[in-house]
Write an enzyme that holds these catalytic residues in place. Structure first.
Site, short mmCIF file in Angstrom:
data_model
loop_
_atom_site.label_atom_id
_atom_site.label_comp_id
_atom_site.label_asym_id
_atom_site.label_seq_id
_atom_site.Cartn_x
_atom_site.Cartn_y
_atom_site.Cartn_z
N ASP A 136 -7.97 -5.14 -0.27
CA ASP A 136 -8.49 -5.94 -1.39
C ASP A 136 -8.18 -7.42 -1.27
O ASP A 136 -8.71 -8.22 -2.04
CB ASP A 136 -7.90 -5.44 -2.71
CG ASP A 136 -8.46 -4.09 -3.06
OD1 ASP A 136 -9.65 -3.88 -2.82
OD2 ASP A 136 -7.70 -3.24 -3.57
N HIS A 158 0.85 -1.19 0.00
CA HIS A 158 0.00 0.00 0.00
C HIS A 158 0.88 1.23 0.00
O HIS A 158 1.95 1.22 0.62
CB HIS A 158 -0.92 0.00 1.24
CG HIS A 158 -2.08 0.91 1.07
ND1 HIS A 158 -1.98 2.27 1.29
CD2 HIS A 158 -3.34 0.66 0.67
CE1 HIS A 158 -3.16 2.80 1.04
NE2 HIS A 158 -3.99 1.87 0.66
#
Ligand code: ACO
Length: 428
Positions: A363, A306
């Site tokens: 996700d 991320h």
């Protein structure tokens, strides 16, 4: 005296204020840098650039903190419902009963789409990607509501159009889904349901269908977790488009397009495709891990890493629990979940992932939940968009109310040819 930063370029030193946020994060206000020195800043991927001040979402990637309007994501996921969180993001405070009823009544007014929009939806190929449908139909809605195309909307007009988009996006993607199943019957809104319960009903309604409260709660939580994430790629896109005073339908539609990419919301679809590939290849996660570490492979472990979370993604922890709840409740044994868990365990032990602080992101597990609910893989990113709508609307509203807002127009460092004479074609 407030803190300042000094920048020396050649023989010239300039001094700029350091702006501090309510959580102590600091930024050097370099807005006069070019005027003072002729220099601009170059920040690839804008990794160190603040694009606005915002009071909506706070996140600390190092500590794994995410808060909406000061409330921790863990507490909201445990105690709030998605509509309440939407109100919180858009209006800044948790609603009292009266405010919440007014908000829900306004949202419920939009329990259908204009007839022309259904006709447009009916024209898409049955295998059209839902993000293409979502983005184009949302932009297309502006054609049916010309009253919102003017430059400066009143408070009432903003309230109305935001409630409308919040309600209608759910109608667009559920109608899209039913049409792919050959059903064009329109399912009325269930006002007695949560946003997620209503959506599940719109997707799967048939005679005898009942909405499982545990499942709809799990989906409501998933939507809460996706609702905002400060200045990510799609939200920044909404702000960039909105900064030109393009209408809110156009701005949100552009956000949907930005979300579509694999490095952003598209990762949830990519995760499932990756897990399926691993399963079809015999289920050996070590091969996929090795491929992800090989820079020449062009492959990344989807759902890992991320831009801002360099410790763990707090949403991923909550989603993992929701995933177990949904699969347990539905009695689904999904081999992809076992592969996902094996992959996570292997990656977390691997020095490559450890050194680079690569952890599962939001996700990684969300796709397995969607799959268990019967939502097709291509629709996963549209599900992300469904959750992100309130965040985009809140950020758009904040931007339109901020007197400091300017059209976003970055500069560049030109690296092309210097001036040269034009050569006629027959002489080239
Ligand atoms: N698999 C393998 N290696 C990775 C991964 C990954 N998923 N993510 C990052 N890396 C490596 C990079 O190759 C790089 O290695 P290097 O330092 O040896 O060159 C290092 O980690 C840093 O990566 P960057 O690309 O510089 O990190 P950045 O912050 O720009 O990217 C991103 C973040 C785009 C999320 C990245 O981690 C990625 O591509 N992840 C996979 C896609 C994904 O899951 N996206 C969803 C993000 S969450 C969201 O949008 C909702």
């Amino acid at each position: 005296m407030s803190e300042t930063a000094k920048i020396t370029i050649g023989s010239k030193t300039v001094e700029y204020p350091i702006i501090q946020g309510t959580e102590g994060e600091k930024a050097i206000d370099i807005s006069k840098l070019r005027a003072d020195t002729g220099c601009i800043t170059l920040d690839n991927g804008l990794m160190n650039s603040g694009s606005c001040k915002s009071a909506i979402t706070f996140l600390d990637g190092e500590k794994g903190i995410l808060r909406y309007r000061g409330y921790s994501i863990d507490e909201l996921a445990e105690k709030a419902i998605f509509r309440e969180v939407a109100y919180l993001l858009i209006y800044g405070e948790l609603p009292n009963k009266k405010q919440f009823k007014e908000f829900c009544d306004r949202v419920h007014k939009y329990s259908s789409l204009p007839e022309g929009v259904y006709k447009i939806l009916d024209q898409y190929p049955l295998d059209a990607h839902p993000m293409a449908v979502a983005s184009s139909v949302l932009a297309g809605l502006s054609a049916f509501y010309p009253q919102y195309l003017k430059n400066d909307l009143s408070k009432e007009e903003k309230d109305e159009v935001m409630a409308q988009i919040f309600a209608q996006f759910k109608l667009i993607i559920s109608y899209y889904y039913r049409r792919t199943k050959g059903i064009t019957e329109r399912v009325p809104t269930r006002q007695d349901q949560t946003y997620a319960g209503d959506f599940i009903n719109m997707m799967f309604h048939k005679p005898g269908f009942t909405i499982d409260p545990e499942i709809s709660r799990a989906l409501d939580i998933l939507l809460i977790l996706h609702a905002d994430h400060e200045q990510n790629c799609s939200t920044s896109t909404v702000r960039v488009v909105g900064s030109s005073k393009a209408n809110v339908f156009a701005a949100v539609s552009a956000g949907i397009d930005a979300l579509w990419g694999q490095l952003h919301g598209g990762a949830n679809q990519a995760v499932l495709e990756m897990l399926e590939e691993v399963r079809n290849d015999g289920g050996d996660v070590t091969k996929a891990i090795a491929k992800a570490k090989d820079k020449n492979s062009g492959f990344r472990l989807m759902g890992f890493g991320h831009r801002v979370y360099k410790n763990f993604d707090p949403r991923a922890k909550i989603i993992k629990v929701a995933c177990d709840t949904v699969l347990g409740r539905l009695g689904v044994k999904d081999p992809l979940l076992d592969i996902a868990k094996g992959m996570e365990a292997a990656a977390l032990k691997d020095p490559y992932f450890k050194e680079r602080s690569l952890y599962p992101n939001v996700d990684f597990y969300s796709g397995i939940i969607y799959r268990a609910l019967g939502i097709p893989t291509e629709m996963f990113t549209a599900m992300f968009a469904l959750g992100r709508i309130p965040g985009w609307l809140a950020q758009w509203k904040e931007m339109t109310e901020d007197p400091m807002t300017k059209i976003v127009r970055p500069r560049q460092i030109y690296t092309g040819a210097n001036q040269r004479p034009f050569i006629p074609m027959d002489k080239r």
